[in-house]
Design an enzyme around this catalytic site. Sequence first.
Site, PDB file in Angstrom:
ATOM      1  N   LYS A  22       2.945  24.933  18.638  1.00 14.03           N
ATOM      2  CA  LYS A  22       2.239  23.951  19.463  1.00 14.03           C
ATOM      3  C   LYS A  22       2.588  22.541  19.001  1.00 14.03           C
ATOM      4  O   LYS A  22       2.899  21.658  19.801  1.00 14.03           O
ATOM      5  CB  LYS A  22       0.730  24.148  19.350  1.00 14.03           C
ATOM      6  CG  LYS A  22      -0.053  23.073  20.093  1.00 14.03           C
ATOM      7  CD  LYS A  22      -1.489  22.918  19.595  1.00 14.03           C
ATOM      8  CE  LYS A  22      -1.550  22.293  18.225  1.00 14.03           C
ATOM      9  NZ  LYS A  22      -2.887  21.884  17.803  1.00 14.03           N
ATOM     10  N   SER A  23       2.524  22.331  17.699  1.00 18.55           N
ATOM     11  CA  SER A  23       2.746  20.983  17.161  1.00 18.55           C
ATOM     12  C   SER A  23       4.146  20.494  17.477  1.00 18.55           C
ATOM     13  O   SER A  23       4.347  19.337  17.843  1.00 18.55           O
ATOM     14  CB  SER A  23       2.539  20.993  15.647  1.00 18.55           C
ATOM     15  OG  SER A  23       1.284  21.537  15.348  1.00 18.55           O
ATOM     16  N   ARG A  27       5.085  17.457  20.191  1.00 15.04           N
ATOM     17  CA  ARG A  27       5.861  16.312  19.698  1.00 15.04           C
ATOM     18  C   ARG A  27       7.174  16.194  20.484  1.00 15.04           C
ATOM     19  O   ARG A  27       7.591  15.109  20.870  1.00 15.04           O
ATOM     20  CB  ARG A  27       6.159  16.470  18.205  1.00 15.04           C
ATOM     21  CG  ARG A  27       5.003  16.023  17.321  1.00 15.04           C
ATOM     22  CD  ARG A  27       5.260  16.417  15.869  1.00 15.04           C
ATOM     23  NE  ARG A  27       4.218  15.941  14.976  1.00 15.04           N
ATOM     24  CZ  ARG A  27       2.995  16.470  14.889  1.00 15.04           C
ATOM     25  NH1 ARG A  27       2.664  17.474  15.676  1.00 15.04           N
ATOM     26  NH2 ARG A  27       2.094  15.987  14.029  1.00 15.04           N
ATOM     27  N   ASP A  49      -2.927  23.608  25.410  1.00 13.03           N
ATOM     28  CA  ASP A  49      -2.616  22.291  24.852  1.00 13.03           C
ATOM     29  C   ASP A  49      -1.268  21.753  25.309  1.00 13.03           C
ATOM     30  O   ASP A  49      -1.103  20.549  25.504  1.00 13.03           O
ATOM     31  CB  ASP A  49      -2.653  22.342  23.316  1.00 13.03           C
ATOM     32  CG  ASP A  49      -4.074  22.185  22.792  1.00 13.03           C
ATOM     33  OD1 ASP A  49      -5.023  22.340  23.591  1.00 13.03           O
ATOM     34  OD2 ASP A  49      -4.237  21.920  21.580  1.00 13.03           O
ATOM     35  N   ASN A  93      -9.124  19.425  25.012  1.00 12.90           N
ATOM     36  CA  ASN A  93      -9.532  19.273  23.612  1.00 12.90           C
ATOM     37  C   ASN A  93      -8.289  19.296  22.740  1.00 12.90           C
ATOM     38  O   ASN A  93      -8.292  19.784  21.617  1.00 12.90           O
ATOM     39  CB  ASN A  93     -10.489  20.410  23.230  1.00 12.90           C
ATOM     40  CG  ASN A  93     -11.194  20.133  21.903  1.00 12.90           C
ATOM     41  OD1 ASN A  93     -11.179  19.006  21.412  1.00 12.90           O
ATOM     42  ND2 ASN A  93     -11.788  21.166  21.327  1.00 12.90           N
ATOM     43  N   GLY A  95      -5.941  17.576  20.474  1.00 14.48           N
ATOM     44  CA  GLY A  95      -5.844  16.394  19.609  1.00 14.48           C
ATOM     45  C   GLY A  95      -4.491  15.720  19.734  1.00 14.48           C
ATOM     46  O   GLY A  95      -4.383  14.493  19.751  1.00 14.48           O
ATOM     47  N   ARG A 124     -14.352  13.755  18.582  1.00 19.92           N
ATOM     48  CA  ARG A 124     -13.253  13.758  17.604  1.00 19.92           C
ATOM     49  C   ARG A 124     -12.739  12.342  17.346  1.00 19.92           C
ATOM     50  O   ARG A 124     -12.773  11.477  18.209  1.00 19.92           O
ATOM     51  CB  ARG A 124     -12.131  14.689  18.086  1.00 19.92           C
ATOM     52  CG  ARG A 124     -12.623  16.130  18.168  1.00 19.92           C
ATOM     53  CD  ARG A 124     -11.569  17.067  18.680  1.00 19.92           C
ATOM     54  NE  ARG A 124     -10.430  17.188  17.752  1.00 19.92           N
ATOM     55  CZ  ARG A 124      -9.392  17.988  17.975  1.00 19.92           C
ATOM     56  NH1 ARG A 124      -9.323  18.707  19.077  1.00 19.92           N
ATOM     57  NH2 ARG A 124      -8.416  18.057  17.096  1.00 19.92           N
ATOM     58  N   SER A 170      -7.464  11.814  10.687  1.00 23.52           N
ATOM     59  CA  SER A 170      -6.490  12.723  11.302  1.00 23.52           C
ATOM     60  C   SER A 170      -5.086  12.160  11.161  1.00 23.52           C
ATOM     61  O   SER A 170      -4.839  10.994  11.485  1.00 23.52           O
ATOM     62  CB  SER A 170      -6.818  12.891  12.796  1.00 23.52           C
ATOM     63  OG  SER A 170      -5.706  13.467  13.450  1.00 23.52           O
ATOM     64  N   GLN A 172      -2.748  12.897  12.991  1.00 23.43           N
ATOM     65  CA  GLN A 172      -2.182  12.710  14.337  1.00 23.43           C
ATOM     66  C   GLN A 172      -2.213  11.244  14.751  1.00 23.43           C
ATOM     67  O   GLN A 172      -1.390  10.794  15.547  1.00 23.43           O
ATOM     68  CB  GLN A 172      -2.947  13.565  15.355  1.00 23.43           C
ATOM     69  CG  GLN A 172      -2.635  15.051  15.214  1.00 23.43           C
ATOM     70  CD  GLN A 172      -3.543  15.922  16.051  1.00 23.43           C
ATOM     71  OE1 GLN A 172      -4.436  15.419  16.745  1.00 23.43           O
ATOM     72  NE2 GLN A 172      -3.337  17.223  15.991  1.00 23.43           N
ATOM     73  N   ASP A 325      -4.824  24.014   8.904  1.00 22.01           N
ATOM     74  CA  ASP A 325      -4.999  24.849  10.101  1.00 22.01           C
ATOM     75  C   ASP A 325      -5.088  26.332   9.742  1.00 22.01           C
ATOM     76  O   ASP A 325      -5.527  27.140  10.550  1.00 22.01           O
ATOM     77  CB  ASP A 325      -3.840  24.639  11.094  1.00 22.01           C
ATOM     78  CG  ASP A 325      -4.160  23.511  12.071  1.00 22.01           C
ATOM     79  OD1 ASP A 325      -5.326  23.073  12.116  1.00 22.01           O
ATOM     80  OD2 ASP A 325      -3.232  23.073  12.774  1.00 22.01           O
ATOM     81  N   GLU A 353     -11.483  21.022  16.325  1.00 19.74           N
ATOM     82  CA  GLU A 353     -11.986  21.664  17.538  1.00 19.74           C
ATOM     83  C   GLU A 353     -13.506  21.799  17.508  1.00 19.74           C
ATOM     84  O   GLU A 353     -14.194  21.730  18.516  1.00 19.74           O
ATOM     85  CB  GLU A 353     -11.341  23.048  17.711  1.00 19.74           C
ATOM     86  CG  GLU A 353     -10.002  23.026  18.412  1.00 19.74           C
ATOM     87  CD  GLU A 353      -8.855  22.569  17.548  1.00 19.74           C
ATOM     88  OE1 GLU A 353      -9.106  21.970  16.473  1.00 19.74           O
ATOM     89  OE2 GLU A 353      -7.692  22.776  17.944  1.00 19.74           O
ATOM     90  N   ARG A 356     -15.354  22.900  11.608  1.00 24.51           N
ATOM     91  CA  ARG A 356     -14.844  24.222  11.222  1.00 24.51           C
ATOM     92  C   ARG A 356     -15.515  24.777   9.967  1.00 24.51           C
ATOM     93  O   ARG A 356     -15.691  25.994   9.838  1.00 24.51           O
ATOM     94  CB  ARG A 356     -13.325  24.165  11.024  1.00 24.51           C
ATOM     95  CG  ARG A 356     -12.597  24.093  12.344  1.00 24.51           C
ATOM     96  CD  ARG A 356     -11.099  24.111  12.191  1.00 24.51           C
ATOM     97  NE  ARG A 356     -10.478  24.482  13.459  1.00 24.51           N
ATOM     98  CZ  ARG A 356      -9.213  24.275  13.760  1.00 24.51           C
ATOM     99  NH1 ARG A 356      -8.401  23.720  12.886  1.00 24.51           N
ATOM    100  NH2 ARG A 356      -8.742  24.636  14.931  1.00 24.51           N
ATOM    101  N   HIS A 405      -9.998  28.191  19.024  1.00 27.57           N
ATOM    102  CA  HIS A 405      -9.023  29.287  19.036  1.00 27.57           C
ATOM    103  C   HIS A 405      -8.811  29.887  17.657  1.00 27.57           C
ATOM    104  O   HIS A 405      -8.618  31.086  17.503  1.00 27.57           O
ATOM    105  CB  HIS A 405      -7.693  28.772  19.602  1.00 27.57           C
ATOM    106  CG  HIS A 405      -7.156  27.551  18.887  1.00 27.57           C
ATOM    107  ND1 HIS A 405      -5.870  27.439  18.470  1.00 27.57           N
ATOM    108  CD2 HIS A 405      -7.763  26.390  18.490  1.00 27.57           C
ATOM    109  CE1 HIS A 405      -5.686  26.267  17.881  1.00 27.57           C
ATOM    110  NE2 HIS A 405      -6.821  25.619  17.876  1.00 27.57           N
ATOM    111  N   ARG A 406      -8.810  29.047  16.637  1.00 29.87           N
ATOM    112  CA  ARG A 406      -8.500  29.557  15.295  1.00 29.87           C
ATOM    113  C   ARG A 406      -9.635  30.412  14.736  1.00 29.87           C
ATOM    114  O   ARG A 406      -9.404  31.366  14.002  1.00 29.87           O
ATOM    115  CB  ARG A 406      -8.148  28.421  14.342  1.00 29.87           C
ATOM    116  CG  ARG A 406      -6.992  27.578  14.850  1.00 29.87           C
ATOM    117  CD  ARG A 406      -6.055  27.092  13.777  1.00 29.87           C
ATOM    118  NE  ARG A 406      -4.933  26.392  14.393  1.00 29.87           N
ATOM    119  CZ  ARG A 406      -3.878  26.999  14.946  1.00 29.87           C
ATOM    120  NH1 ARG A 406      -3.786  28.319  14.952  1.00 29.87           N
ATOM    121  NH2 ARG A 406      -2.919  26.298  15.500  1.00 29.87           N
ATOM    122  N   LYS A 435      -5.675  28.100  23.876  1.00 30.34           N
ATOM    123  CA  LYS A 435      -5.306  26.748  23.435  1.00 30.34           C
ATOM    124  C   LYS A 435      -3.916  26.759  22.789  1.00 30.34           C
ATOM    125  O   LYS A 435      -3.119  25.844  23.003  1.00 30.34           O
ATOM    126  CB  LYS A 435      -6.336  26.239  22.429  1.00 30.34           C
ATOM    127  CG  LYS A 435      -6.176  24.784  22.058  1.00 30.34           C
ATOM    128  CD  LYS A 435      -7.392  24.316  21.258  1.00 30.34           C
ATOM    129  CE  LYS A 435      -7.561  22.805  21.310  1.00 30.34           C
ATOM    130  NZ  LYS A 435      -6.579  22.086  20.531  1.00 30.34           N
TER     131      LYS A 435
END
Length: 671
Positions: A22-23, A27, A49, A93, A95, A124, A170, A172, A325, A353, A356, A405-406, A435
């Site tokens: 995903k990451s 990107r 996502d 959602n 990020g 967030r 974050s 990100q 993660d 998310e 956590r 999701h995680r 996600k």
Amino acid sequence: MGKKIEVFRNGCRAAVDLPGSKSVTNRAMILAALTGGRARLEGALFSRDTLIMADCLSKLGCRVDLHEGERAVEIASGGAREFAPSADLFVGNAGTAARFVTAAAALRAGGVYSFDSDKAMYLRPMKGLFDSLRGQGSRFEFFGKPDCFPFKMFAGGLRGGEIRVDASASSQILSALLMAAPFAASPAEVRLEGETVSLPFVAMTLAQMGQFGLCARSLGGGRFSAEPAEPAGAATDGSRSYSVEPDATAASYFAMLAALAGGVVLLRRFGECRLQGDADFLRVLEEAGLAKLARVGGDMLVISSVPGGRARMRRHEFDFNAISDTFLTLAAAAPLLDSPVEICGIAHTRAQETDRIAAVSAELSKLGAAVREGEGSVRIAPPDPGELARMAAAAPVAIRTYEDHRIAMAFSIAGCVNLGSDCWIEIENPECVSKTWPDFFEALGRARADSEKFATVAVDGGAAVGKSSVSRECSKALGYMHVDTGAHYRTVAFGLLERGIGPSDVSAVEGVLGELKLGAVIEGGSARMTLNGELADDSLIRSRRVNENVAGFAALAQVRGFLKNYQRSMADFARRNGFGGLIMEGRDIGSVIFPDAGVKIFLDADEATRAARRAKEGISDSITKRDAMDRSRKTAPLVCAEGAVRIDTSHMTKEEVVAKTLSLILESQSR
Ligand code: DC
């Protein structure tokens, strides 16, 4: 409707295709949009996502073609400065989309953009990014809480020069600015105020920028320089192809599955994970003593250290800041470990998310674990195994997933462990996995079905090629029964020699075979032959006398016929005794005994290696002579059976041969 997780009844043996990262996908998409021209992303992730990112980019005026069947995304863009002057953007959602799209759209001076999101995103952290963009000339109006989603951005472009950023909440936020910085009006230096979290993600951003022809680098001390980008599409002939690596975070779930359920998992293409810090989770598993790892080509094998047992830990404290993660993967497994674990460095995950740490603590408590929450840490002591088993037997525990999701995936893996009942964990709102891995439950179901397939594996080869040690190791790792048929011939040879009969006395052999009653007992995962109710000691069947005569007996059609049905009956014997499969080694297993075996392996080695191994074996075994006889006899000679994979072990370590064999078995199980 919750998803009831069925346990893996008898360990785990599966080969898994990981989704694209995903990451990396998100990107790559934003970088393709920023740099302009045409890009085709291969192996891209198709999930909520990434579809959100695709949608935002098309609203910004990029052309985004999704080829889901091919796992490819094509993006055509006029570059950062050509974005549509206004758009309504929705980031769900995600990020990555929230931060990356905001920074990218800010580059379009004069643009006006409305941003909205899922409610969870309203909570967030965004402030660090807004502050930096305000400093560079953009303006914001907030419709909810200040510095939060939803908002309207009046983009002012990036002026460049020093861009200060607080990315403590974050990484990100830092990544978003780094990717936008090359498109500033003048050369930019991004300067981090304080620390950031999950540093590997920043490295991922810088590496991917390089792959897209942008130059940004860390100058140390929290400073990053970005060189101004070339004009749109100039770095290439206008089109580029980009390969998205598999998702290392997703790999953590199936790696943990092997560790907890016992058995082996093959993570296909895991070796291609180069940009993701989360790939290190596997090393943590290994260091903690929960699994062994072995690379086979580009794939990775994860072999449980405790097949079928309660996972024993060598390490108890873990800093997950760089791989946060994956902390849920370990946390959700904690009730099944033999001692407490403490995970620190994860304060920032309270603003992901969901909170956590709080969420996982609440769910672990339902499983009877004693949980102590710190601001940035969590300590989890497993419940008493008996208590957990009683709880599991009573009714499935419903795990709340908080739209995360995680949490869903991590607890699903714990739920695969067989505690005696068919199902002891139920995942609420399982669809949240979409996600990052919409097919997660299908992948888990396939792995479960493959694990329950009974496999028959034939391993043939001459003497001293390593058949026995490889077959034993593979059987142990997979929970299969091992059978050494050489020992069968040796036992029969011993019985005949004891009765004063030699291999040349064919009619006597024929007469006496009927008196030999064959049976089997299981010893340490291997089935061993008994003769008239007795197990012949190893020293007896490996004596010089047996060594010298066994090939002679083995060449007799009568002896082979006598053993054939017995050897074939071993498959049922393995099933009856609860093994997941059978590995039988010998000379004619793939050609005569099990010509339909799911996997056939022929081990070989060059003469020099065999000579060295022969020397090691000692003088008592006449290997060369036996091999020659075994190859040249009329009945069932030693051959590489049709369809067998020949492995030349000459320049391989035993571990390499074991890993290669395991991967062949798992690949065949998944067909
Ligand atoms: O694997 P080993 O060296 O212990 O085997 C002893 C002998 O038995 C060997 O010389 C060949 C014979 N054998 C055979 O002919 N067919 C088999 N399937 C296994 C062994």
